[in-house]
Design an enzyme around this catalytic site. Structure first.
Site, PDB file in Angstrom:
ATOM      1  N   HIS A  32       0.936  -1.304  -0.288  1.00 24.64           N
ATOM      2  CA  HIS A  32      -0.576   0.086   0.393  1.00 24.64           C
ATOM      3  C   HIS A  32       0.995   1.380   0.259  1.00 24.64           C
ATOM      4  CE1 HIS A  32       0.733   1.644   4.172  1.00 24.64           C
ATOM      5  NE2 HIS A  32       0.932   0.515   4.639  1.00 24.64           N
ATOM      6  N   CYS A  33      -0.017   2.428  -0.385  1.00 21.80           N
ATOM      7  CA  CYS A  33       1.146   3.806  -0.592  1.00 21.80           C
ATOM      8  C   CYS A  33       0.109   4.532   0.566  1.00 21.80           C
ATOM      9  CB  CYS A  33       0.929   4.369  -1.520  1.00 21.80           C
ATOM     10  SG  CYS A  33      -0.459   4.389  -3.129  1.00 21.80           S
ATOM     11  N   ALA A  34       0.229   5.540  -0.274  1.00 20.17           N
ATOM     12  CA  ALA A  34      -0.696   6.426   0.848  1.00 20.17           C
ATOM     13  C   ALA A  34      -1.624   6.782   1.916  1.00 20.17           C
ATOM     14  CB  ALA A  34       0.128   8.076   0.809  1.00 20.17           C
TER      15      ALA A  34
END
Length: 478
Positions: A32-34
């Protein structure tokens, strides 16, 4: 392991999500990213992106870069990811791991485009810092920004500070080819130190300065190299050449590392790599790269001179459509070469208004559909991302999905492109657009003011046209 409260909250959504992506067996990797879950699936066609986008806690989903990206939102994505990995029975991966997994599914052309983009990833922070420093010294030195006198003239005590900032702002550009060779060699799997050595050779002080040779003030030394006439000219501004040489060095390094016996590999393999790559630099790659870079720059300047406002509008109108294909990654190399050759970058403002046109379309959609909680969640998140230069949530969460906002956003971008042409906005760097891009705009001729106006114009046109379309046509938004 996810907290029990978190698990009970998000487990129903996660279970349905796993079903809609083709069950656990279809999952190759997850990170996952932000704001988004980033999934690599064995078969993307098994994922029902439309149904996934309708799930609770999900604000949209799309496939980009061979990854299924599910928009969750800042903060929440961490909890959903924890539940997802536990329920799917997979170990957590870094974002880099997922990118590597997805790259394996790309064809040769896609991998090449991604490789060019990756070369500049490490360099961009330095370029942004230098461009910001240029912006600061421009604001301090130029007359007419804060009055008839420059800030330095009004406050002579800061003249030394301004001079200091000015020197720091140009440092990276004096060694940019060296940095590009280093990064390219590393990206293509070679020893990056050998890239540094070749980069130093490209900028060696005993070679004639490329800019001085170009304007006719210096005549380069010509030597005979195995019967081949070679001009000893350095490669200041040779960004395309540096990219090509990084690839050459990496391939030679790996070749000689395989072929040279282990007993003498430590010193002979690097020696052969540098000697052969240096010969190729001056005999073949350098001349070819100069032709290619001149062609790129001359082609861009030709488009400005001959296509004028139409060319600017066309580029700003279609640039975000290019983003959908993933081909936009190569633009960074073109921007770097343009800055090296001309000292400024007219492409970056066009990219910014193109993005803000799509942001305006999302904003118009959100305002028109405000009564829908789902539309508000998706729209607000997507619009917020565009303000900081990230358009994928807007494109894939709303605009591409409903098609007409994509068209309205493109029109908004085109109108913004016309303003960019008429006002002459230019940037001093690349890699940032929208709000972050303000830092790298050239201050000359009220550049910052025009940059804000151009982006607001694109935003407003995209928003207004989208709202009008929704009110007049009343399309089915299911």
């Amino acid at each position: 392991m996810a907290d029990s409260t978190i698990k009970s909250k998000y487990l129903p959504t996660v279970k349905e999500m796993i079903r809609l992506i083709g069950e656990k067996e279809n999952i190759q990797g997850a990170a996952h990213c932000a704001t988004r879950l980033r999934l690599v699936l064995k078969d993307n066609s098994l994922a029902d992106t439309k149904a996934i986008g309708e799930l609770d806690h999900v604000k949209g989903s799309f496939v980009a870069g061979d990854q299924l990206q599910i928009i969750i939102g800042a903060g929440t994505v961490n909890d959903v990811y924890a539940v997802f990995t536990e329920e799917a029975g997979i170990s957590g991966m870094s974002l880099g791991d997922v990118k590597e997994q997805s790259a394996q599914k790309q064809n040769a052309f896609q991998r090449g485009i991604k490789a060019l983009s990756d070369v500049f990833v490490e360099i961009i922070p330095g370029l942004l810092a230098a461009a910001l420093l240029m912006g600061v010294t421009g604001l301090l030195s130029q007359k007419g920004i804060f009055g008839p006198k420059s800030v330095v003239e009004m406050y002579p005590a800061i003249e030394g500070f301004n001079r200091f900032i000015s020197i720091m702002s140009t440092g990276i550009f004096t060694i940019l080819p060296l940095l590009v060779v280093y990064s390219a060699t590393k990206r293509f799997g070679g020893n990056p130190v050998l890239g540094l050595v070749l980069g130093a050779i490209m900028l060696h002080p005993d070679l004639a300065n490329a800019y001085a040779v170009g304007n006719g003030t210096v005549k380069p030394e010509v030597i005979s190299l195995f019967g081949l006439k070679v001009s000893l000219v350095a490669f200041q501004g040779g960004i395309i050449i540096a990219l090509m040489m990084g690839f050459v060095i990496a391939k030679l390094d790996k070749f000689f590392s395989r072929k040279v016996p282990d007993m003498i590999k430590l010193f002979l393999a690097p020696f052969l790599t540098i000697v052969v790559s240096g010969f190729l630099l001056f005999s073949a790659v350098g001349p070819l790269g100069r032709l290619l870079s001149d062609g790129i720059t001359n082609g861009l300047m030709w488009s400005v001179d001959h296509l004028g406002i139409v060319g600017f509008m066309l580029f700003a109108g279609v640039q975000q459509i290019i983003v959908i294909t993933g081909l936009h990654h190569v633009i960074g190399a073109v921007e770097a070469q343009l800055i090296a050759d001309t000292g400024s970058n007219f492409i970056m403002p066009l990219m910014s208004v193109a993005l803000m046109g799509q942001g305006g379309a999302v904003l118009g959609y959100t305002l028109a559909m405000w009564k829908s909680e789902k539309a508000r969640q998706i729209g607000v998140s997507a619009f917020g991302s565009t303000l900081f230069g990230i358009s994928e949530p807007a494109l894939f969460g709303v605009n591409v999905k409903y098609k007409f906002p994509l068209i309205m956003g493109s029109i908004g971008g085109a109108i913004g492109g016309a303003y960019v042409y008429l006002s002459g906005i230019k940037a001093l760097g690349f890699g940032a657009t929208a709000i972050p891009g303000f830092a790298i705009i050239a201050a000359k001729d009220s550049g910052h003011l025009h940059y804000v106006a151009a982006n607001l114009l694109a935003l407003a046109v995209g928003a207004i046209l989208t709202i009008i379309y929704l009110k007049v046509r009343k399309p089915n938004m299911d």
